[in-house]
Design a protein around this motif. Structure first.
Motif, PDB file in Angstrom:
ATOM      1  N   ALA A 153       0.833  -1.204   0.000  1.00 23.30           N
ATOM      2  CA  ALA A 153       0.000   0.000   0.000  1.00 23.30           C
ATOM      3  C   ALA A 153       0.866   1.251   0.000  1.00 23.30           C
ATOM      4  CB  ALA A 153      -0.925  -0.007   1.221  1.00 23.30           C
ATOM      5  N   LYS A 154       1.887   1.270   0.837  1.00 24.23           N
ATOM      6  CA  LYS A 154       2.752   2.452   0.908  1.00 24.23           C
ATOM      7  C   LYS A 154       3.443   2.715  -0.417  1.00 24.23           C
ATOM      8  CE  LYS A 154       6.383   4.704   3.544  1.00 24.23           C
ATOM      9  NZ  LYS A 154       7.104   4.793   4.835  1.00 24.23           N
ATOM     10  N   GLY A 155       3.776   1.644  -1.132  1.00 22.79           N
ATOM     11  CA  GLY A 155       4.424   1.803  -2.428  1.00 22.79           C
ATOM     12  C   GLY A 155       3.559   2.507  -3.459  1.00 22.79           C
ATOM     13  N   LEU A 156       2.246   2.593  -3.196  1.00 29.46           N
ATOM     14  CA  LEU A 156       1.326   3.237  -4.142  1.00 29.46           C
ATOM     15  C   LEU A 156       0.944   4.654  -3.730  1.00 29.46           C
ATOM     16  CD1 LEU A 156      -1.286   0.533  -5.224  1.00 29.46           C
ATOM     17  CD2 LEU A 156       0.566   1.498  -6.564  1.00 29.46           C
ATOM     18  N   PHE A 157       1.463   5.134  -2.597  1.00 29.78           N
ATOM     19  CA  PHE A 157       1.017   6.430  -2.092  1.00 29.78           C
ATOM     20  C   PHE A 157       1.384   7.582  -3.017  1.00 29.78           C
ATOM     21  CE2 PHE A 157       0.759   5.090   2.666  1.00 29.78           C
ATOM     22  CZ  PHE A 157      -0.391   4.376   2.372  1.00 29.78           C
ATOM     23  N   GLY A 158       2.313   7.370  -3.921  1.00 30.36           N
ATOM     24  CA  GLY A 158       2.611   8.413  -4.896  1.00 30.36           C
ATOM     25  C   GLY A 158       1.553   8.518  -5.981  1.00 30.36           C
ATOM     26  N   GLU A 159       0.707   7.479  -6.085  1.00 34.07           N
ATOM     27  CA  GLU A 159      -0.323   7.447  -7.119  1.00 34.07           C
ATOM     28  C   GLU A 159      -1.731   7.622  -6.562  1.00 34.07           C
ATOM     29  OE1 GLU A 159       0.293   4.269 -10.124  1.00 34.07           O
ATOM     30  OE2 GLU A 159       1.972   3.679  -8.847  1.00 34.07           O
ATOM     31  N   ILE A 160      -1.925   7.260  -5.312  1.00 36.22           N
ATOM     32  CA  ILE A 160      -3.244   7.355  -4.701  1.00 36.22           C
ATOM     33  C   ILE A 160      -3.069   7.744  -3.239  1.00 36.22           C
ATOM     34  CG2 ILE A 160      -3.287   4.898  -4.079  1.00 36.22           C
ATOM     35  CD1 ILE A 160      -6.305   4.926  -4.663  1.00 36.22           C
ATOM     36  N   PHE A 199       2.347   5.977   8.316  1.00 35.92           N
ATOM     37  CA  PHE A 199       3.480   5.422   7.569  1.00 35.92           C
ATOM     38  C   PHE A 199       3.598   5.988   6.153  1.00 35.92           C
ATOM     39  CE2 PHE A 199       0.607   1.570   7.048  1.00 35.92           C
ATOM     40  CZ  PHE A 199       0.466   1.607   5.668  1.00 35.92           C
ATOM     41  N   SER A 200       2.707   6.897   5.806  1.00 36.78           N
ATOM     42  CA  SER A 200       2.960   7.680   4.588  1.00 36.78           C
ATOM     43  C   SER A 200       3.990   8.776   4.873  1.00 36.78           C
ATOM     44  CB  SER A 200       1.663   8.311   4.062  1.00 36.78           C
ATOM     45  OG  SER A 200       1.216   9.367   4.910  1.00 36.78           O
ATOM     46  N   ARG A 201       4.249   9.031   6.172  1.00 39.00           N
ATOM     47  CA  ARG A 201       5.157  10.109   6.580  1.00 39.00           C
ATOM     48  C   ARG A 201       6.417   9.616   7.279  1.00 39.00           C
ATOM     49  NH1 ARG A 201      -0.059  11.852   6.742  1.00 39.00           N
ATOM     50  NH2 ARG A 201      -0.454  14.019   6.096  1.00 39.00           N
ATOM     51  N   ILE A 202       6.337   8.462   7.936  1.00 35.28           N
ATOM     52  CA  ILE A 202       7.500   7.934   8.653  1.00 35.28           C
ATOM     53  C   ILE A 202       7.668   6.465   8.264  1.00 35.28           C
ATOM     54  CG2 ILE A 202       7.205   9.534  10.579  1.00 35.28           C
ATOM     55  CD1 ILE A 202       5.996   7.306  12.222  1.00 35.28           C
ATOM     56  N   PRO A 203       8.834   5.857   8.548  1.00 36.85           N
ATOM     57  CA  PRO A 203       9.042   4.448   8.189  1.00 36.85           C
ATOM     58  C   PRO A 203       7.979   3.524   8.765  1.00 36.85           C
ATOM     59  CG  PRO A 203      11.134   5.464   8.769  1.00 36.85           C
ATOM     60  CD  PRO A 203      10.065   6.482   9.077  1.00 36.85           C
ATOM     61  N   LEU A 204       7.630   2.512   7.995  1.00 37.65           N
ATOM     62  CA  LEU A 204       6.561   1.587   8.374  1.00 37.65           C
ATOM     63  C   LEU A 204       6.843   0.915   9.716  1.00 37.65           C
ATOM     64  CD1 LEU A 204       4.000  -0.073   7.756  1.00 37.65           C
ATOM     65  CD2 LEU A 204       5.417  -1.597   6.371  1.00 37.65           C
ATOM     66  N   GLY A 205       8.067   0.428   9.914  1.00 43.14           N
ATOM     67  CA  GLY A 205       8.399  -0.257  11.160  1.00 43.14           C
ATOM     68  C   GLY A 205       8.261   0.637  12.371  1.00 43.14           C
ATOM     69  N   ILE A 206       8.645   1.907  12.228  1.00 45.33           N
ATOM     70  CA  ILE A 206       8.540   2.845  13.346  1.00 45.33           C
ATOM     71  C   ILE A 206       7.076   3.177  13.628  1.00 45.33           C
ATOM     72  CG2 ILE A 206       9.073   5.202  14.094  1.00 45.33           C
ATOM     73  CD1 ILE A 206      11.725   4.939  12.659  1.00 45.33           C
ATOM     74  N   ALA A 207       6.284   3.360  12.568  1.00 45.22           N
ATOM     75  CA  ALA A 207       4.862   3.665  12.756  1.00 45.22           C
ATOM     76  C   ALA A 207       4.160   2.550  13.521  1.00 45.22           C
ATOM     77  CB  ALA A 207       4.192   3.871  11.389  1.00 45.22           C
ATOM     78  N   VAL A 208       4.421   1.294  13.150  1.00 45.89           N
ATOM     79  CA  VAL A 208       3.775   0.171  13.827  1.00 45.89           C
ATOM     80  C   VAL A 208       4.283   0.031  15.254  1.00 45.89           C
ATOM     81  CG1 VAL A 208       3.474  -2.343  13.791  1.00 45.89           C
ATOM     82  CG2 VAL A 208       3.321  -1.042  11.661  1.00 45.89           C
ATOM     83  N   ASP A 239      12.681  -1.053   0.385  1.00 46.30           N
ATOM     84  CA  ASP A 239      14.081  -0.654   0.574  1.00 46.30           C
ATOM     85  C   ASP A 239      14.182   0.448   1.630  1.00 46.30           C
ATOM     86  OD1 ASP A 239      16.803  -0.923   0.062  1.00 46.30           O
ATOM     87  OD2 ASP A 239      16.817   0.707  -1.400  1.00 46.30           O
ATOM     88  N   GLU A 240      13.409   0.271   2.705  1.00 46.07           N
ATOM     89  CA  GLU A 240      13.303   1.266   3.770  1.00 46.07           C
ATOM     90  C   GLU A 240      14.078   0.754   4.983  1.00 46.07           C
ATOM     91  OE1 GLU A 240       9.453   3.702   4.458  1.00 46.07           O
ATOM     92  OE2 GLU A 240       9.385   2.067   5.914  1.00 46.07           O
ATOM     93  N   HIS A 241      15.305   1.239   5.144  1.00 41.03           N
ATOM     94  CA  HIS A 241      16.190   0.726   6.186  1.00 41.03           C
ATOM     95  C   HIS A 241      16.154   1.612   7.422  1.00 41.03           C
ATOM     96  CE1 HIS A 241      18.062  -2.324   3.564  1.00 41.03           C
ATOM     97  NE2 HIS A 241      17.818  -1.441   2.596  1.00 41.03           N
ATOM     98  N   LEU A 242      16.379   0.979   8.572  1.00 39.56           N
ATOM     99  CA  LEU A 242      16.379   1.689   9.845  1.00 39.56           C
ATOM    100  C   LEU A 242      17.786   1.714  10.424  1.00 39.56           C
ATOM    101  CD1 LEU A 242      13.183   0.128  11.484  1.00 39.56           C
ATOM    102  CD2 LEU A 242      13.354   2.235  10.143  1.00 39.56           C
ATOM    103  N   SER A 243      18.012   2.666  11.321  1.00 44.52           N
ATOM    104  CA  SER A 243      19.305   2.776  11.992  1.00 44.52           C
ATOM    105  C   SER A 243      19.373   1.768  13.149  1.00 44.52           C
ATOM    106  CB  SER A 243      19.481   4.189  12.539  1.00 44.52           C
ATOM    107  OG  SER A 243      18.610   4.404  13.635  1.00 44.52           O
TER     108      SER A 243
END
Length: 303
Positions: A30-37, A91-100, A255-259
């Motif tokens: 879903a996040k991969g499509l946020f640039g389109e919808i 998670f449209s604004r921050i990394p998915l793992g951090i949001a969850v 390809d969303e990497h965390l520190s």
């Protein structure tokens, strides 16, 4: 035929893990499509898909319901809509793992608040440490995204409570099906306003349906079967892996990497959730006994 305990538990554990991975894969797609919808429109497509499937499978009985029955199930649907909308906004604004991870604070806090043992406060402190670690790198985090994740966590806690009440009033998946329809209806206008013409693109519609299957239908089905033979405490521990699964899905699909510090923060929240579960206050336990196993999700939730 073997009676070995590890073989007996492998099936249900595997189903729960498949459900967890399915939810987070759906979120990453879903996040991969946020640039389109817009995230709002994607949430609506997910909710519509799950509502249609659940309503067709459950065929809920609507006649003879009391006003209180409808009030509870509509509140359940509102919490479902809010939870999903807020986490997608997050998670449209921050990394998915951090949001969850931040969202997970909601059900975790609810579990510990329900405990009467002072020692369980250690799990709140451990989860708080995880959030504090995320704060050390807040320059890279959108504060609005963090706020949406907190709202999703609050809605998740409400969802758990309303799931229990719904399960007492509506048999089987009837309440979840009705709540899903209500959630989809509540999100329809915002989705149509924000989506524009892209909503009716055939590819977007197909991917939206795929997200609905991955994020709702497949996990519900896997966990419903698993909970027939899996103890709720074990289920709660497995559900505690959600933040880590979200981070891994984001790495593979986005390809969303965390520190290292962010991974440590996720580890703190996961450990806190496992600790609360082992103490007998599992975030995933109440829903496993009522309307839906994934009341502890949004994606799951929430995702």
């Amino acid at each position: 035929m073997s009676d070995h305990p590890s073989r007996a538990v492998l099936g249900p554990v595997g189903l729960v893990l498949i459900g967890i991975l399915s939810v987070q894969a759906g979120a990453a797609i879903a996040k991969g499509l946020f640039g389109e919808i817009s995230p709002t429109a994607m949430v609506w497509l997910r909710l519509v898909t799950s509502a249609l499937v659940l309503a067709a499978l459950a065929r809920p009985r609507l006649a003879g319901r009391s006003r209180q029955d409808w009030a509870v199930v509509l509140g359940f649907g509102l919490s479902l809509a809010t939870m999903n909308w807020a986490i997608y906004q997050s998670f449209s604004r921050i990394p998915l793992g951090i949001a969850v991870t931040i969202e997970f604070i909601g059900p975790l806090t609810l579990a510990v608040v329900g405990s009467r043992r002072a020692r369980d406060l250690v799990w709140v402190l451990l989860a708080g440490l995880g959030v504090a670690l995320l704060g050390f790198q807040r320059a890279g985090l959108d504060l609005l995204g963090v706020g949406y994740a907190l709202l999703a966590g609050l809605a998740w806690a409400a969802y758990i409570l309303l799931s229990a009440s719904t399960g007492r009033r509506w048999a089987g998946f009837d309440g979840l099906a009705v709540a899903s329809v209500a959630a989809a209806a509540a999100m329809a206008l915002p989705a149509l306003v924000t989506a524009g013409t892209s909503l009716w693109d055939g590819r977007i519609l197909l991917i939206g349906a795929l997200v609905g299957l991955l994020s709702s239908v497949i996990p519900y089905s896997c966990e419903l079967v698993a909970l027939r033979s899996l103890r709720p405490a074990v289920f709660g521990i497995l559900m505690s892996l959600e933040p880590a699964a979200a981070a891994l899905a984001a790495i593979v699909l986005l390809d969303e990497h965390l520190s290292p510090v962010q991974w440590l923060a996720i580890g703190c929240v996961v450990a806190a959730s496992i600790g609360a579960t082992r103490s007998g206050s599992a975030p995933g336990e109440p829903p496993g006994r009522t309307a839906s196993a994934r009341s502890a999700a949004p994606g799951t939730i929430a995702t």
